[in-house]
Design a protein around this motif. Structure first.
Motif, PDB file in Angstrom:
ATOM      1  N   VAL B  92      90.195  22.387 -50.404  1.00  0.00           N
ATOM      2  CA  VAL B  92      91.109  21.253 -50.470  1.00  0.00           C
ATOM      3  C   VAL B  92      92.343  21.611 -49.646  1.00  0.00           C
ATOM      4  N   ASP B  94      95.177  20.330 -49.090  1.00  0.00           N
ATOM      5  CA  ASP B  94      96.499  20.102 -49.630  1.00  0.00           C
ATOM      6  C   ASP B  94      96.849  21.087 -50.751  1.00  0.00           C
ATOM      7  N   TYR B  95      95.893  21.904 -51.152  1.00  0.00           N
ATOM      8  CA  TYR B  95      96.100  22.840 -52.255  1.00  0.00           C
ATOM      9  C   TYR B  95      96.435  24.236 -51.733  1.00  0.00           C
ATOM     10  N   GLU B  99      95.056  27.575 -56.021  1.00  0.00           N
ATOM     11  CA  GLU B  99      94.502  26.358 -56.615  1.00  0.00           C
ATOM     12  C   GLU B  99      93.058  26.140 -56.192  1.00  0.00           C
ATOM     13  N   ILE B 102      90.766  28.825 -58.098  1.00  0.00           N
ATOM     14  CA  ILE B 102      90.547  28.674 -59.543  1.00  0.00           C
ATOM     15  C   ILE B 102      89.891  27.345 -59.894  1.00  0.00           C
ATOM     16  N   LEU B 103      89.786  26.434 -58.933  1.00  0.00           N
ATOM     17  CA  LEU B 103      89.202  25.122 -59.209  1.00  0.00           C
ATOM     18  C   LEU B 103      87.843  25.277 -59.894  1.00  0.00           C
ATOM     19  N   GLY B 104      87.713  24.657 -61.075  1.00  0.00           N
ATOM     20  CA  GLY B 104      86.454  24.737 -61.804  1.00  0.00           C
ATOM     21  C   GLY B 104      86.434  25.802 -62.886  1.00  0.00           C
ATOM     22  N   ILE B 105      87.235  26.860 -62.714  1.00  0.00           N
ATOM     23  CA  ILE B 105      87.303  27.904 -63.763  1.00  0.00           C
ATOM     24  C   ILE B 105      88.779  28.244 -64.013  1.00  0.00           C
ATOM     25  N   GLU B 106      89.596  27.203 -64.218  1.00  0.00           N
ATOM     26  CA  GLU B 106      91.031  27.380 -64.329  1.00  0.00           C
ATOM     27  C   GLU B 106      91.392  28.191 -65.571  1.00  0.00           C
ATOM     28  N   ILE B 108      93.567  28.841 -68.628  1.00  0.00           N
ATOM     29  CA  ILE B 108      94.394  27.905 -69.387  1.00  0.00           C
ATOM     30  C   ILE B 108      95.382  28.659 -70.270  1.00  0.00           C
ATOM     31  N   PHE B 115     100.494  22.378 -75.796  1.00  0.00           N
ATOM     32  CA  PHE B 115     100.095  21.697 -74.575  1.00  0.00           C
ATOM     33  C   PHE B 115      99.422  22.658 -73.609  1.00  0.00           C
ATOM     34  N   PRO B 116      98.124  22.458 -73.351  1.00  0.00           N
ATOM     35  CA  PRO B 116      97.448  23.359 -72.419  1.00  0.00           C
ATOM     36  C   PRO B 116      97.886  23.083 -70.982  1.00  0.00           C
ATOM     37  N   TYR B 117      98.042  24.139 -70.215  1.00  0.00           N
ATOM     38  CA  TYR B 117      98.308  23.955 -68.792  1.00  0.00           C
ATOM     39  C   TYR B 117      97.608  25.054 -67.995  1.00  0.00           C
ATOM     40  N   VAL B 118      97.504  24.810 -66.686  1.00  0.00           N
ATOM     41  CA  VAL B 118      96.806  25.762 -65.826  1.00  0.00           C
ATOM     42  C   VAL B 118      97.762  26.894 -65.463  1.00  0.00           C
ATOM     43  N   ARG B 163      85.002  34.905 -58.882  1.00  0.00           N
ATOM     44  CA  ARG B 163      83.950  34.563 -59.838  1.00  0.00           C
ATOM     45  C   ARG B 163      83.067  35.756 -60.144  1.00  0.00           C
TER      46      ARG B 163
END
Lengths: 319, 510
Positions: B92, B94-95, B99, B102-106, B108, B115-118, B163
């Protein structure tokens, strides 16, 4: 001056929450011209529920606002399933789907309103009379000059919208759902390669846009219109789309655009009234937000950048 | 049994119309660099797609660490510690790097326990450590859009390392890289092997295999030809097995016979979009029967010279003569009509209509003329007839003949189609820009042969190439460009590869 701010805010905020819905959908890669239809259909479901429940329970329709709001969100979301299924499952052209949904919403809600009125109330009216939701004023803050107007005659929905907007920002930029959603609109292949289902994400995004649009429509119906009728389809949905484009698909700049539209509208009304013009001229001033849209387009079109995969049909098999 | 970490036994995979893999069995040892060698369309990528979970085999079995598995998705492959570094990056833009990784296995985290966040910051740190450990040298907070191609590739490598991949598949990793970047990448791959990872390298470049691989499987038309020990096998033998016949690395060439002057470029100057002079005061001539090659490191103005002659960009100064006629300000069509054929660098963008069929593409430079069209109406039959002729004459291979959508053809055959179309124009001047980029050895040999044939028929040929070997091989005259200026123009017999290299770096002046 105060009325400009008060009326401007009560128009700008529903517009804003609808635009946030649009941002969700478009950031996930689905072009959404159907906001107009979603807000109208949502408002119809909300208004119908309010009128029917009030009729059955004997309560005043004015007090059914919160009930109506919940039903409107459900209604908008339900209606948005059409757009999601057409454009995601059946890979239909998203522009055509959006336009068709708008036409469908107008026709369907007008027809159903008349039918329900004839059936339940025995009068074939094409509107549900709702009245205006109660408003409140925060005493201390309302006395501050100029800014005080922000805290005067506030609709409760304005507070609700701000809370939801903050939550929407948090979900879009801080959670994994948001990260995946934004990536789906930029490069769906990369999301797929990361083992995430692009279709599901886009589906949820469209449903969220339907829900928030329904909410917005209901707010319009319980404030400036004081009723549900085909008059709800005044192009607010398209104004929300314009706002999110000027806002570059980002939440805060979109708020700024919505406020600008809101104040342009209330300012125009104020000028028309102050000049004591006949009502045919007020219509002329009502077009102010739309003229503004045209002007802004000239300045913003160059620097704006839409999500890269916006409107692109995603096919898993294609490389 | 446990000698192999990956075993593929009797794998067969069919696609409509072709057998992509036919009863292929290979075993890969832990901690080795195992190369898969084959021409485009030999079935290398398909075989590995079954290991990375993109396809499932029609027949045959896969064993990972001695256990039989059915790999049903890329996620499943990741769970088996198999990761693929794709040829076409899936990033991506723009990322940031983090980012994307970690996309897909962020990871948390929770704010206020609710409040969960990445957790971007933690991930940044972890990725920086990984990057250091394997010598990848990336800054995880940078955006993809700001990175070079080779950096983006390193992000893809980090993605699979993050991964926790133990078996890394590289799909044609060097196709998009410069020589220096290739060196860097090969060093990374060796480093990965030395730290215990198993590497599978899909490639058609023999030098790379010779440099880093331990063993090498050769595929041809979906069948496994042999598994070789790289150290004891010659490059020539590998090439022979891969193509299925003997390969000439050096093109056979009779001495050039220069005739009349065809192209004359006088003090050509070209500015780019920013107004910067990328070609400065360049003059040269090309004769009938001459191959004139411009050698140089990428982005030194050589492509702009070719584009200015073909009319794709305007010359800001100087003059261009074709057969004595001034064409400096002519339109592209006029230039084509007065005799220029052009084989562009980016064949998919500028050379072909990818979604049109082959016969339309072959006729696309002559569509407006009789017999292809009459008073503005196209004659489809004529296109088809012409297309059938060219397919025969130039041996263009495709799935469905003239009806094939060009997008579905291999790179080598796409290039053949363009060259066929351009040769058929019978232009006295032919411009080739990077004609062998991204095509395999068999096709390269073919393209070189066609160029020399055209020269012998009295064409004037301008070749722009970044491959020094190619230039030394086919050119009669070499012009070396550095920083927009021709450093040296001389007959190819009078120059050594080293000398040309020095001029290319701007190190040697006359």
């Amino acid at each position: 001056m105060d009325t400009i701010i008060i009326d401007g805010l009560s128009f700008a905020l529903p517009l804003f929450i609808m635009a946030i819905g649009g941002i969700y959908s478009e950031k996930s890669g689905i072009t959404n011209l159907a906001l107009e239809g979603f807000q109208g259909f949502g408002a119809f479901i909300g208004a119908m529920s309010a009128v029917l429940i009030a009729n059955a329970s004997g309560a005043a329709v004015e007090n059914m606002f919160y009930v109506a709001l919940i039903f409107a969100m459900i209604g908008g979301m339900g209606f948005s399933v059409i757009h999601a299924v057409l454009s995601i499952k059946f890979k239909a052209n998203q522009v055509i789907s959006g336009v068709v949904i708008n036409i469908l919403a107008l026709a369907l809600t007008t027809f159903l309103t008349t039918q329900i009125n004839a059936l339940v109330f025995g009068a074939a009216s094409d509107k549900f009379r709702l009245g205006v939701s109660e408003r409140f004023t925060i005493d201390g803050l309302a006395n501050i000059p100029v800014i005080g107007a922000v805290f005067t005659d506030v609709y409760p929905f304005e507070v609700i919208i701000i809370v939801i907007a903050i939550f929407a920002w948090y979900v879009l930029y801080k959670t994994k759902f948001g990260l995946r959603l934004r990536a789906s609109g930029e490069n769906p292949q990369s999301v797929d390669a990361a083992g995430v289902n692009v279709y599901k994400i886009r589906f949820s995004a469209v449903l969220i846009s339907g829900m928030l649009s329904g909410l917005a429509g209901m707010c319009f119906a319980y404030s400036i219109s004081a009723q549900f009728s085909s008059g709800i389809y005044m192009g607010y949905g398209f104004l929300a789309i314009a706002a999110l484009i000027f806002g570059n698909w980002r939440i805060l700049p979109t708020l700024a655009a919505c406020l600008l539209f809101g104040f342009a509208k209330s300012g125009g009304m104020y000028i028309a009234q102050a000049m004591a013009l006949p009502s045919s001229f007020t219509d002329l001033f009502m077009i102010l937000p739309y003229v503004l849209t045209l002007l802004l387009l000239i300045f913003f079109s160059k620097t704006n950048r839409a999500p890269r995969a916006l409107g692109e049909i995603y096919d898993k098999g294609k490389r | 049994m446990s000698e192999y970490i990956v075993e593929m036994k009797h794998i067969t995979k069919r696609f409509p119309g072709i057998v992509a893999n036919d009863d292929v069995s290979i075993g890969i040892k832990k901690g080795e660099i195992f190369a898969l060698l084959g021409e485009n369309g030999a079935g290398k990528s398909t075989l590995m797609s079954m290991l990375s979970g993109m396809y499932e085999p029609d027949e045959g079995e896969i064993y990972i660490r001695g256990e039989k598995v059915q790999i049903s998705s890329p996620n499943h492959a990741a769970n088996l510690n198999i990761g693929m570094v794709h040829q076409h990056f899936k990033l991506v833009e723009d990322y940031t790097i983090t980012e994307n990784i970690i996309l897909g296995i962020e990871p948390i985290k929770k704010f206020a326990g609710l409040f969960p966040y990445v957790g971007i910051r933690g991930a940044n740190r972890k990725i920086e450590e990984l990057s250091k450990k394997f010598g990848l040298e990336v800054d995880p907070t940078k955006k993809i859009a700001d990175l070079t191609v080779s950096m983006q590739q390193r992000v893809e490598i980090l993605k699979v390392l993050y991964r926790e991949a133990e078996i890394l598949i590289f799909d044609e990793p060097t196709a998009v890289l410069t020589p220096q970047e290739i060196d860097f990448l090969l060093a990374i791959i060796e480093g990965l092997r030395n730290s215990g990872k198993t590497i599978i390298l899909i490639t058609h470049k023999l030098e790379e295999i010779k440099r880093v691989a331990d063993r090498c499987a050769v595929l041809n038309k979906g069948k496994l030809i042999d598994v070789l020990d790289v150290e004891t096998t010659s490059v020539n033998l590998m090439a022979q097995l891969m193509v299925g016949r003997e390969v000439n690395f050096e093109s056979e060439k009779t001495p050039a016979q220069f005739k009349e002057e065809v192209l004359k470029v006088e003090q050509l100057t070209v500015k780019n979009e920013d107004g910067f002079e990328v070609v400065k005061d360049v003059s040269f001539t090309i004769h009938s029967g001459e191959i004139f090659a411009i050698a140089g490191v990428a982005d030194n103005g050589q492509v702009e010279i070719a584009d200015a002659i073909a009319g794709l960009i305007k010359a800001s100064g100087g003059k261009i003569f074709l057969n004595g006629q001034d064409i400096t300000n002519d339109s592209i069509r006029n230039r084509t009509e007065s005799g220029i054929s052009y084989i562009p660098e980016d064949r998919q963008k500028f050379g072909l209509f990818l979604d049109f069929d082959l016969s339309t593409n072959l006729g696309s430079k002559q569509y407006y003329k009789k017999p292809f069209s009459n008073k503005g109406i196209l004659n489809k039959q004529e296109f088809d007839q012409f297309g059938t002729q060219l397919i025969e004459k130039y041996d263009i291979r495709s799935g469905q003949g003239i009806k094939t959508q060009v997008r579905s053809m291999s790179g080598g055959n796409q290039q053949k189609a363009i060259i066929a179309r351009e040769i058929e124009l019978q232009s006295p001047l032919m411009i080739f820009v990077q004609p062998t980029r991204g095509v395999d050895i068999g096709a390269i040999e073919n393209i070189h042969r066609m160029m020399i044939e055209q020269r012998d028929q009295g064409k004037a040929i301008l070749l722009v190439s970044l491959e020094l070997d190619e230039i030394m091989n086919v050119a009669d005259t070499i012009g070396v460009i550095y920083n927009g200026q021709l450093q040296k123009v001389a007959s190819s017999d009078s120059l050594t590869t080293n000398e040309v290299g020095e001029y290319m770096m701007g190190a040697k002046h006359e």
